[in-house]
Design an enzyme around this catalytic site. Structure first.
Site, short mmCIF file in Angstrom:
data_model
loop_
_atom_site.label_atom_id
_atom_site.label_comp_id
_atom_site.label_asym_id
_atom_site.label_seq_id
_atom_site.Cartn_x
_atom_site.Cartn_y
_atom_site.Cartn_z
N GLU A 170 -1.03 -8.14 10.80
CA GLU A 170 -0.46 -8.03 9.46
C GLU A 170 0.79 -7.15 9.52
O GLU A 170 0.71 -5.93 9.58
CB GLU A 170 -1.48 -7.41 8.48
CG GLU A 170 -0.94 -7.23 7.08
CD GLU A 170 -1.88 -6.45 6.17
OE1 GLU A 170 -1.55 -6.28 4.98
OE2 GLU A 170 -2.94 -6.00 6.65
N GLU A 267 -5.75 -8.82 -2.92
CA GLU A 267 -5.77 -7.40 -2.56
C GLU A 267 -5.12 -6.60 -3.68
O GLU A 267 -3.94 -6.78 -3.98
CB GLU A 267 -5.04 -7.18 -1.24
CG GLU A 267 -5.13 -5.75 -0.73
CD GLU A 267 -4.34 -5.55 0.55
OE1 GLU A 267 -4.95 -5.19 1.57
OE2 GLU A 267 -3.11 -5.74 0.52
#
Length: 318
Positions: A170, A267
């Site tokens: 990520e 998220e």
């Protein structure tokens, strides 16, 4: 397909065979992973209509992993695991340091612990900031640090492959890493890992970081190409989806156009839920919401609407 069938994240419950399974980060629900917190997060995620929950790495010595697996099974929910290497005052786990550094050894062990945690709860993916510390560096990345990160991840990927687990990278903004800040950089990095024999590494896009570093959400998807395997859907202010400046139609149009079939995980964080340490780490100075149940349900609805709209757009342009 933008996610080759051979590298799709393996699921065996709600997300099995699902195109674009929807997930939610456990940090939306709770700051810890006690029995009650695990039950609240997993049951809440299932009730909100998600297919999977992303569980940050926890210490197996202080958590009941059998309970976690049982709750996932009872609620028909899949799981993935995430973590971020760090440079906390107590322990440095940065693997983007020269070979032989103590921090590199600690970071490699933490990554291996995450793989074992994923294996123990039946998760097939470990992602996050796995290539460097998540911190503000005071200097550019070094060649020696980059080389060591590649070496560490090659070894970790080999162990993960034996367990049938994929590793995700990520990339994050310039204030949280000096190594990988764009999809193009990350794809090149993954290409180097593949040249070393690691065939189970995926590119992980987080729209919060894309918003600050890329030309556009769509450009990031296209730059990621076939390496893209996991997405964090996060608003530019990390609050409720659709209330900020992210170009959601552009993102979902690009996903539809490129044939992305992997997970999309909501998220969002609030000081009302996360620990004080997490609040300080990611700079959550404003409370944008208080009720995780309402925010989760709204997030799931928002993502499904975006997917439906992009499908309609695709059908009218092809």
């Amino acid at each position: 397909m933008i996610v080759p069938a051979s590298t799709r994240i393996p699921f065996h419950r709600a997300a099995a065979g699902t195109v674009n399974p929807l997930g939610v980060h456990a940090g939306l629900w709770t700051a810890g992973w006690s029995h009650d917190e695990a039950r609240f997060a997993i049951e809440g995620s299932a009730a909100a209509g998600f297919d999977l929950i992303e569980i940050p790495l926890i210490d197996p010595r202080s958590s009941d992993l059998l309970l976690t697996e049982a709750l996932l099974e009872a609620n028909g929910l899949d799981a993935v695991v995430s973590l971020a290497l760090g440079v906390d005052s107590d322990i440095n786990t940065d693997v983007s340091t020269p070979q032989g550094a103590a921090s590199s050894a600690r970071g490699e062990q933490l990554l291996l612990d995450a793989v074992e945690f994923a294996r123990s709860i039946g998760a097939g993916y470990v992602g996050g900031v796995t290539f460097s510390a998540m911190t503000r560096y005071g200097h550019p990345a070094t060649e020696a640090g980059r080389a060591n990160s590649l070496a560490v991840l090659s070894r970790v990927a080999a162990v993960a492959a034996e367990a049938g687990i994929l590793i995700g990278l990520e990339y994050v903004n310039r204030y949280e890493s000096n190594l990988l800040n764009t999809a193009a950089q990350t794809r090149e990095f993954i290409g180097e890992l593949e040249a070393r024999g690691a065939q189970n590494v995926l590119l992980h896009i987080d729209t919060f970081h894309v918003n600050g570093e890329e030309l556009s959400q769509a450009a990031a998807v296209h730059d990621a190409g076939s390496a893209l395997g996991y997405i964090h859907a996060s608003e530019n202010h990390r609050g409720q989806l659709g209330t900020g400046s992210n170009d959601w139609p552009g993102l979902f149009s690009a996903l539809a156009d490129t044939g992305y079939i992997g997970p999309i995980t909501f998220e969002s964080f609030s000081p009302a839920v996360v620990s004080a340490a997490s609040r300080d780490d990611i700079g959550l100075w404003r409370t944008l919401w208080h009720d995780p149940t309402a925010v989760a349900a709204a997030g799931a609805r928002f993502l499904r609407r975006q997917l439906a709209a992009s499908d309609r757009l695709l059908s009218t342009t092809h």
